[in-house]
Design a protein around this motif. Structure first.
Motif, PDB file in Angstrom:
ATOM      1  N   ARG A 161       0.555  -1.139   0.026  1.00  0.00           N
ATOM      2  CA  ARG A 161      -0.060  -0.139   0.287  1.00  0.00           C
ATOM      3  C   ARG A 161       1.034   1.013   0.296  1.00  0.00           C
ATOM      4  N   ALA A 162      -0.190   2.677  -0.485  1.00  0.00           N
ATOM      5  CA  ALA A 162       1.154   3.251  -0.402  1.00  0.00           C
ATOM      6  C   ALA A 162       0.683   4.175   0.674  1.00  0.00           C
ATOM      7  N   ARG A 163       1.744   5.001   1.157  1.00  0.00           N
ATOM      8  CA  ARG A 163       1.273   5.458   2.535  1.00  0.00           C
ATOM      9  C   ARG A 163       1.470   7.348   2.631  1.00  0.00           C
ATOM     10  N   LEU A 164       0.921   8.015   3.341  1.00  0.00           N
ATOM     11  CA  LEU A 164       1.785   9.840   3.006  1.00  0.00           C
ATOM     12  C   LEU A 164       1.464  10.210   4.297  1.00  0.00           C
ATOM     13  N   ALA A 165       2.392  11.618   3.914  1.00  0.00           N
ATOM     14  CA  ALA A 165       2.639  12.474   5.126  1.00  0.00           C
ATOM     15  C   ALA A 165       3.131  13.710   5.064  1.00  0.00           C
ATOM     16  N   ALA A 209       4.149  13.944   1.021  1.00  0.00           N
ATOM     17  CA  ALA A 209       5.690  12.607   1.190  1.00  0.00           C
ATOM     18  C   ALA A 209       4.649  11.856   0.689  1.00  0.00           C
ATOM     19  N   VAL A 210       5.203  11.123  -0.266  1.00  0.00           N
ATOM     20  CA  VAL A 210       3.707   9.187  -0.259  1.00  0.00           C
ATOM     21  C   VAL A 210       5.441   8.444  -0.747  1.00  0.00           C
ATOM     22  N   VAL A 211       4.923   7.053   0.379  1.00  0.00           N
ATOM     23  CA  VAL A 211       5.880   6.287  -0.311  1.00  0.00           C
ATOM     24  C   VAL A 211       4.850   4.604  -0.647  1.00  0.00           C
ATOM     25  N   VAL A 212       5.595   4.746  -1.387  1.00  0.00           N
ATOM     26  CA  VAL A 212       4.355   3.549  -2.575  1.00  0.00           C
ATOM     27  C   VAL A 212       5.090   2.287  -2.346  1.00  0.00           C
ATOM     28  N   GLU A 213       4.066   1.396  -2.192  1.00  0.00           N
ATOM     29  CA  GLU A 213       4.504   0.701  -2.636  1.00  0.00           C
ATOM     30  C   GLU A 213       5.043  -0.840  -0.911  1.00  0.00           C
ATOM     31  N   VAL A 214       4.822  -0.353  -0.099  1.00  0.00           N
ATOM     32  CA  VAL A 214       4.999  -0.110   1.435  1.00  0.00           C
ATOM     33  C   VAL A 214       4.067  -1.886   1.690  1.00  0.00           C
ATOM     34  N   PRO A 215       5.519  -2.362   2.256  1.00  0.00           N
ATOM     35  CA  PRO A 215       4.457  -3.392   3.073  1.00  0.00           C
ATOM     36  C   PRO A 215       4.470  -3.381   4.224  1.00  0.00           C
ATOM     37  N   VAL A 216       2.537  -4.103   4.069  1.00  0.00           N
ATOM     38  CA  VAL A 216       1.567  -3.855   4.960  1.00  0.00           C
ATOM     39  C   VAL A 216       0.689  -5.268   5.532  1.00  0.00           C
ATOM     40  N   PHE A 271      10.105   9.560   5.463  1.00  0.00           N
ATOM     41  CA  PHE A 271       8.935  10.699   5.601  1.00  0.00           C
ATOM     42  C   PHE A 271      10.083  11.986   6.512  1.00  0.00           C
ATOM     43  N   ASP A 272      10.337  11.846   7.287  1.00  0.00           N
ATOM     44  CA  ASP A 272      11.501  13.187   7.774  1.00  0.00           C
ATOM     45  C   ASP A 272      12.461  13.342   6.297  1.00  0.00           C
ATOM     46  N   ARG A 273      13.154  12.921   6.018  1.00  0.00           N
ATOM     47  CA  ARG A 273      13.824  12.861   4.875  1.00  0.00           C
ATOM     48  C   ARG A 273      13.327  13.393   4.274  1.00  0.00           C
ATOM     49  N   LEU A 274      12.095  12.997   3.320  1.00  0.00           N
ATOM     50  CA  LEU A 274      11.405  13.624   1.899  1.00  0.00           C
ATOM     51  C   LEU A 274      11.256  14.549   2.762  1.00  0.00           C
ATOM     52  N   LEU A 275      10.758  15.854   4.189  1.00  0.00           N
ATOM     53  CA  LEU A 275       9.946  16.488   4.354  1.00  0.00           C
ATOM     54  C   LEU A 275      11.034  17.679   4.822  1.00  0.00           C
ATOM     55  N   SER A 321       6.201  18.649  -3.022  1.00  0.00           N
ATOM     56  CA  SER A 321       6.219  16.987  -2.778  1.00  0.00           C
ATOM     57  C   SER A 321       6.950  16.222  -3.432  1.00  0.00           C
ATOM     58  N   SER A 322       7.099  15.085  -2.582  1.00  0.00           N
ATOM     59  CA  SER A 322       7.316  13.862  -2.921  1.00  0.00           C
ATOM     60  C   SER A 322       7.603  12.879  -2.901  1.00  0.00           C
ATOM     61  N   GLN A 323       7.497  11.593  -3.653  1.00  0.00           N
ATOM     62  CA  GLN A 323       6.814   9.904  -3.979  1.00  0.00           C
ATOM     63  C   GLN A 323       8.100   9.617  -4.112  1.00  0.00           C
ATOM     64  N   ILE A 324       8.480   8.295  -3.238  1.00  0.00           N
ATOM     65  CA  ILE A 324       9.081   7.140  -3.178  1.00  0.00           C
ATOM     66  C   ILE A 324       9.144   5.724  -3.473  1.00  0.00           C
ATOM     67  N   HIS A 325       9.681   4.948  -3.403  1.00  0.00           N
ATOM     68  CA  HIS A 325       9.123   3.621  -3.814  1.00  0.00           C
ATOM     69  C   HIS A 325       9.372   2.957  -2.975  1.00  0.00           C
ATOM     70  N   TRP A 326       9.091   1.827  -2.168  1.00  0.00           N
ATOM     71  CA  TRP A 326       9.546   1.804  -0.983  1.00  0.00           C
ATOM     72  C   TRP A 326      10.979   0.587  -1.196  1.00  0.00           C
ATOM     73  N   GLU A 327      11.055   0.114  -2.257  1.00  0.00           N
ATOM     74  CA  GLU A 327      12.109  -0.633  -2.283  1.00  0.00           C
ATOM     75  C   GLU A 327      13.401   0.042  -2.808  1.00  0.00           C
ATOM     76  N   ASN A 328      12.909   1.318  -3.737  1.00  0.00           N
ATOM     77  CA  ASN A 328      14.228   2.311  -3.614  1.00  0.00           C
ATOM     78  C   ASN A 328      15.032   2.600  -2.728  1.00  0.00           C
ATOM     79  N   SER A 329      13.843   2.852  -1.551  1.00  0.00           N
ATOM     80  CA  SER A 329      14.599   3.473  -0.014  1.00  0.00           C
ATOM     81  C   SER A 329      15.762   2.328   0.247  1.00  0.00           C
ATOM     82  N   ARG A 330      15.644   1.660   0.366  1.00  0.00           N
ATOM     83  CA  ARG A 330      16.726   0.208   1.112  1.00  0.00           C
ATOM     84  C   ARG A 330      18.035   0.419   0.712  1.00  0.00           C
ATOM     85  N   ALA A 331      18.685   1.730   0.094  1.00  0.00           N
ATOM     86  CA  ALA A 331      20.133   1.721  -0.060  1.00  0.00           C
ATOM     87  C   ALA A 331      20.421   2.608   1.048  1.00  0.00           C
ATOM     88  N   THR A 332      19.777   4.104   1.333  1.00  0.00           N
ATOM     89  CA  THR A 332      19.668   4.812   2.872  1.00  0.00           C
ATOM     90  C   THR A 332      19.110   4.758   3.748  1.00  0.00           C
TER      91      THR A 332
END
Ligand SMILES: [Zn+2]
Length: 79
Positions: A17-21, A28-35, A58-62, A68-79
Motif C-alpha cells: 500500500r501507499a502511505r502518505l505524510a 510525501a508519499v511512499v508507494v508499495e509499502v509492505p503492510v 518521511f522525515d528525510r522527504l519532508l 511534494s515527493s514520492q518514493i518507491h519503498w524498494e528504492n529506499s533500501r539503500a539509504t
C-alpha cells in the motif's frame, strides 16, 4: 494467519500500500509499502521495522523541502 484485532473475524493478508505524510504545505508519499490488511474491515497494520523505516523516510522527504515527493519503498533500501 493472524486474526484482525479490530473486527475480530477478518483474516490479515500481506499487501502493498501507499502511505502518505503531510507537514504544513508539503506531502510525501511512499508507494508499495509492505503492510498487512484485514480483508473484512480494511484495517492496515505495519510491522515495527517497516513503521520505523517509514518514519525516517518521511522525515528525510519532508526535510528536503520539496512541496511534494514520492518514493518507491524498494528504492529506499539503500539509504
Ligand atoms: Zn478487521
Amino acid at each position: 494467519m493472524m486474526r484482525c484485532e479490530r473486527c475480530g473475524h477478518g483474516d490479515r493478508r500481506p499487501e502493498r500500500r501507499a502511505r502518505l505524510a503531510e507537514r504544513a504545505n508539503q506531502t510525501a508519499v511512499v508507494v508499495e509499502v509492505p503492510v498487512e490488511v484485514c480483508m473484512s474491515c480494511g484495517q492496515v497494520w505495519l510491522s515495527m521495522d517497516v513503521a520505523k523505516r517509514l518514519d525516517a523516510l518521511f522525515d528525510r522527504l519532508l526535510d528536503s523541502g520539496a512541496e511534494s515527493s514520492q518514493i518507491h519503498w524498494e528504492n529506499s533500501r539503500a539509504t
